[in-house]
Design an enzyme around this catalytic site. Structure first.
Site, PDB file in Angstrom:
ATOM      1  N   HIS A  64     -10.130   4.742 -35.472  1.00 24.12           N
ATOM      2  CA  HIS A  64      -9.409   3.484 -35.024  1.00 24.12           C
ATOM      3  C   HIS A  64      -9.530   3.238 -33.427  1.00 24.12           C
ATOM      4  O   HIS A  64      -9.637   2.125 -32.963  1.00 24.12           O
ATOM      5  CB  HIS A  64      -7.936   3.547 -35.408  1.00 24.12           C
ATOM      6  CG  HIS A  64      -6.962   2.666 -35.160  1.00 24.12           C
ATOM      7  ND1 HIS A  64      -6.454   1.609 -36.027  1.00 24.12           N
ATOM      8  CD2 HIS A  64      -6.478   2.176 -33.896  1.00 24.12           C
ATOM      9  CE1 HIS A  64      -5.723   0.690 -35.497  1.00 24.12           C
ATOM     10  NE2 HIS A  64      -5.440   0.931 -34.178  1.00 24.12           N
ATOM     11  N   GLU A  65      -9.347   4.256 -32.814  1.00 27.74           N
ATOM     12  CA  GLU A  65      -9.461   3.969 -31.400  1.00 27.74           C
ATOM     13  C   GLU A  65     -10.979   3.927 -30.860  1.00 27.74           C
ATOM     14  O   GLU A  65     -10.900   3.311 -29.961  1.00 27.74           O
ATOM     15  CB  GLU A  65      -8.873   5.176 -30.686  1.00 27.74           C
ATOM     16  CG  GLU A  65      -7.313   5.444 -30.948  1.00 27.74           C
ATOM     17  CD  GLU A  65      -6.475   4.289 -30.560  1.00 27.74           C
ATOM     18  OE1 GLU A  65      -6.832   3.536 -29.812  1.00 27.74           O
ATOM     19  OE2 GLU A  65      -5.479   4.221 -31.419  1.00 27.74           O
ATOM     20  N   THR A 104      16.783  -5.714  -2.793  1.00 24.78           N
ATOM     21  CA  THR A 104      17.823  -5.036  -2.035  1.00 24.78           C
ATOM     22  C   THR A 104      17.323  -4.340  -0.791  1.00 24.78           C
ATOM     23  O   THR A 104      17.903  -4.304   0.399  1.00 24.78           O
ATOM     24  CB  THR A 104      18.778  -3.949  -2.725  1.00 24.78           C
ATOM     25  OG1 THR A 104      18.937  -4.714  -4.174  1.00 24.78           O
ATOM     26  CG2 THR A 104      19.614  -3.290  -2.216  1.00 24.78           C
ATOM     27  N   GLY A 122      12.898 -12.197  -7.784  1.00 23.10           N
ATOM     28  CA  GLY A 122      11.723 -11.586  -8.009  1.00 23.10           C
ATOM     29  C   GLY A 122      12.129 -10.533  -9.266  1.00 23.10           C
ATOM     30  O   GLY A 122      13.290 -10.367  -9.655  1.00 23.10           O
ATOM     31  N   ASP A 158      -1.271  -3.957 -33.676  1.00 24.03           N
ATOM     32  CA  ASP A 158      -2.056  -4.644 -33.272  1.00 24.03           C
ATOM     33  C   ASP A 158      -1.962  -6.007 -33.910  1.00 24.03           C
ATOM     34  O   ASP A 158      -2.263  -6.990 -33.304  1.00 24.03           O
ATOM     35  CB  ASP A 158      -3.397  -3.932 -33.841  1.00 24.03           C
ATOM     36  CG  ASP A 158      -3.703  -2.649 -33.157  1.00 24.03           C
ATOM     37  OD1 ASP A 158      -2.969  -2.412 -32.005  1.00 24.03           O
ATOM     38  OD2 ASP A 158      -4.291  -1.657 -33.553  1.00 24.03           O
ATOM     39  N   PRO A 200      12.541  -6.944 -11.488  1.00 29.03           N
ATOM     40  CA  PRO A 200      13.372  -5.812 -10.946  1.00 29.03           C
ATOM     41  C   PRO A 200      12.260  -4.769 -10.239  1.00 29.03           C
ATOM     42  O   PRO A 200      11.099  -4.762 -10.731  1.00 29.03           O
ATOM     43  CB  PRO A 200      13.755  -5.410 -12.453  1.00 29.03           C
ATOM     44  CG  PRO A 200      13.751  -6.318 -13.490  1.00 29.03           C
ATOM     45  CD  PRO A 200      12.657  -7.237 -12.978  1.00 29.03           C
ATOM     46  N   GLY A 201      12.823  -3.867  -9.409  1.00 32.14           N
ATOM     47  CA  GLY A 201      11.994  -3.212  -8.695  1.00 32.14           C
ATOM     48  C   GLY A 201      10.981  -3.620  -7.733  1.00 32.14           C
ATOM     49  O   GLY A 201      10.364  -2.648  -7.239  1.00 32.14           O
ATOM     50  N   THR A 202      10.940  -4.764  -7.180  1.00 34.73           N
ATOM     51  CA  THR A 202      10.242  -5.270  -6.351  1.00 34.73           C
ATOM     52  C   THR A 202      10.462  -5.255  -4.902  1.00 34.73           C
ATOM     53  O   THR A 202       9.996  -5.529  -3.850  1.00 34.73           O
ATOM     54  CB  THR A 202       9.879  -6.878  -6.457  1.00 34.73           C
ATOM     55  OG1 THR A 202      10.908  -7.515  -6.723  1.00 34.73           O
ATOM     56  CG2 THR A 202       9.126  -7.053  -7.832  1.00 34.73           C
ATOM     57  N   GLY A 203      12.005  -4.737  -4.505  1.00 34.00           N
ATOM     58  CA  GLY A 203      12.315  -4.533  -3.290  1.00 34.00           C
ATOM     59  C   GLY A 203      13.417  -5.420  -2.698  1.00 34.00           C
ATOM     60  O   GLY A 203      13.253  -5.350  -1.415  1.00 34.00           O
TER      61      GLY A 203
END
Length: 647
Positions: A417-418, A202, A195, A493, A197-200
């Protein structure tokens, strides 16, 4: 290279110390002169000797000039003492003591023993000071969590229910092996957790051991390989030996791709230390010796680079995908971390979960932690929804840079622009609604436009991608319409729009001219673990057609953006005015402006909860990964690139 010079200097110091000690011992012996008995008597009679020390038949002493001497005299000479007294020599008599052979050997070998001791000390330090000292290279470095000490269970894991269900039978086997063996079944020997990184991954492995209440060995893939040849394979053997002694147990290997990469891709050929470690791991997992009761759980975020022999049945029988949580999973994860903090009672975790699509478990933990830190800095006694929103904006967009000095002209250009991004996104169908538009500098951007997906998305239509390119061009077109010139603010962009158009043509077969084909085969070096080149498997004529198709998509999007902004130029100007005045506007503000200026075209709508300026709307999405089944929206933040604008 720094470590090499450090070790070299250390050994030079040790060598110089040994030479110095050796010279001291030799100097003491070389300064002592040996006299014959006749020379000694002559020196006494000439009064050249100041003192003597009589020990048995050995006489030592010093001359008048301080130089030490040594001589042997016959014990039958009865005239010695009167002669010394007559010459006024200071006489010291000791009991006859002979040096033991043990002391003689020790004095002779002391420098060598010291050198060996120093060498053993530094070798222990290089090996971490573990048991066995310099002979412990082959011992594994796994940390054992004994039964009953692991407090992590499935209640601490949320958002990955399907992965938990796949692992429940592993727990049932560890609790009651007879339930499976009496039917002739065989439990999987290995489970690979794959999976992002950081999905759990361990945390899930710890929960398996906690639920089964069995010993849990944990080790990293990089802990196997050392600078000495054969150490990795020896540590694998030792790890499985320890596992068999503690069976039933779980051995968890984190980041297994450190030793499990495809063989034959390394720089060391068949004698590469990493490959030897992998070979030993393959043998231990499915060799002649049985490993009953030992279950291997491994985790990696690169299952594509693992050796095929490692993934075949009998080794890692089962591959469990640990995905990024959906909205329900994110809610459960936020509730788990919310219980560990002083969360305000009115915080609706479901609303917050809808505002964080694409977040992993680690991201959500970081969000709650950032909010807690903000609460501590402001002196708040609890974590509120407003703090969670500020923490989410900080994580996704970067910290606000209010101290950044921007000229009024640049601020006005950024506002248009925004506003161009936001207006095109609002006018086009099949796009994600606007969440927030700001001209406050954050991170590397002078301004940002964020959109919110209404639902979790797993695929994207051609129309959605074309509209996304139009939105990316909205900022550049707005600058050109209002100021009659373009700036470097749209550089990012343009890069994203071009990349998206090329992928539509070359990867997803969305070009009518080139048809449903893919162009360009990705070449990936397993040893390096990442894509480093793209092989051209097409002709020069096809390459020219690809460029034409990409340019066609880009120019169509540009023309669409020009038409929309020219038709609604007054709305764009009003949005820019409010941005300059308030710095941040949300969807409700854009809807209000459009209704006030053109009520016949944009009748008033019921405001949505997600449009509130304080409500946790869904954020922008990161770039789409190479996998076309990814959940993320391919539209990244359409912020005005601030890299070339910062003074």
């Amino acid at each position: 290279m720094n470590t090499f010079y450090k070790n070299l200097s250390m050994w030079l110091v040790i060598g110089l110390t040994m030479i110095l000690l050796f010279n001291i011992f030799n100097k003491q012996q070389s300064n002592t002169s040996t006299l014959t008995y006749s020379q000694f008597i002559a020196s006494v009679e000439s009064k050249s000797i100041s003192r003597v020390n009589i020990n048995g038949d050995t006489i030592t002493g010093a001359l008048k000039d301080g130089k030490p001497f040594k001589t042997i005299y016959p014990s039958t000479d009865s005239e010695l003492i009167p002669t010394l007294r007559k010459a006024e020599v200071d006489i010291t008599v000791q009991e006859n003591q002979k040096e033991s052979w043990l002391m003689t050997v020790f004095v002779s070998w002391f420098p060598m023993l010291l050198l060996i001791g120093v060498w053993i000390f530094f070798m222990r330090q290089m090996q971490g000071g573990g048991k066995g000292g310099a002979l412990s290279f082959g011992k594994n470095r796994a940390r054992l969590m004994e039964r009953g000490k692991n407090k992590v269970t499935f209640e601490d894991v949320a958002g990955i229910d399907e992965a938990k269900e796949e692992l429940e039978e592993i727990i049932d086997f560890l609790k009651d092996p007879q339930k499976f063996t009496k039917l002739g079944g065989r439990i999987p020997k290995g489970v690979l957790l794959a999976g992002s990184p950081g999905t759990g991954k361990t945390l899930l492995a710890k929960a398996i051991a906690g639920e089964a209440d069995v010993p849990f060995f944990t080790i990293s893939g990089s802990d196997f390989v050392e600078m000495f040849v054969g150490v990795g394979a020896s540590r694998v053997r030792d790890l499985f030996t320890q596992g068999k002694k503690n069976a039933p147990c779980i051995i968890f290997i984190d980041e297994i791709d450190a030793v499990g990469r495809h063989r034959g891709a390394g720089l060391g050929g068949g004698h590469d230390e990493r490959e030897q470690t992998l070979n030993q791991l393959l043998v231990e997992m499915d060799g002649f010796e049985s490993s009953e009761g030992v279950i291997i759980v491994a985790a990696t975020n690169r299952p594509d680079v693992l050796d095929p022999a490692l993934l075949r049945p009998g080794r890692f029988d089962r591959q469990v995908v640990v995905p990024v949580p959906d909205v329900g999973g994110r809610k459960k994860i936020l509730e788990i971390y919310g219980k560990k903090t002083k969360m305000a009672p009115n915080v609706d975790m479901e609303v917050l979960a809808r505002g964080t699509p694409g977040f992993s478990g680690a991201d959500l933990e970081n969000l709650v932690n950032e909010a807690a830190l903000m609460a501590a800095r402001t002196g708040a006694v609890e974590i509120t929804l407003e703090l969670l929103e500020r923490a989410k904006d900080k994580i996704m967009m970067g910290a606000e840079r209010r101290s950044m000095i921007i000229t009024e002209k640049e601020k006005e250009v950024t506002a248009y622009h925004e506003g161009g991004h936001a207006l095109v996104a609002r006018l086009l169908p099949d796009t994600d609604p606007i969440h927030k538009v700001t001209i406050i500098p954050r991170g590397r951007a002078l301004g940002l436009t964020m959109q919110l997906p209404i639902d979790e998305k797993y695929t994207h239509s051609k129309k959605f991608l074309e509209n996304t390119i139009c939105i990316l061009f909205g900022g550049r077109i707005a600058e050109q319409l209002i100021f009659g010139e373009i700036t470097t603010g749209a550089g990012n962009d343009l890069e994203r729009a071009t990349d998206l158009a090329r992928r539509m043509v070359c990867e997803w077969g969305m070009s009518e001219e080139l048809g449903p084909l893919t162009y360009g085969k990705k070449e990936e070096q397993i040893f390096l673990g990442r894509e480093i080149a793209q092989h051209r498997d097409f002709s020069e004529e096809t390459a020219r057609q690809i460029d034409i198709a990409v340019k066609k998509i880009i120019y169509q999007a540009k023309d669409t953006a020009i038409a929309l902004l020219e038709e609604n130029k007054d709305i764009l100007a009003r949005m820019a005015e409010e941005l300059l005045e308030r710095e941040t506007i949300v969807l409700a503000d854009i809807e209000r402006i459009m209704t006030e200026l053109h009520p016949e075209r944009f009748p008033q709508k019921e405001p949505k909860a997600a449009s509130s300026s304080t409500g946790p709307d869904l954020p922008e999405q990161p770039d789409m990964p190479a996998d076309t089944t990814a959940v993320q929206n391919p539209l990244p933040e359409t912020g005005k690139d601030g890299l070339t604008e910062v003074p």
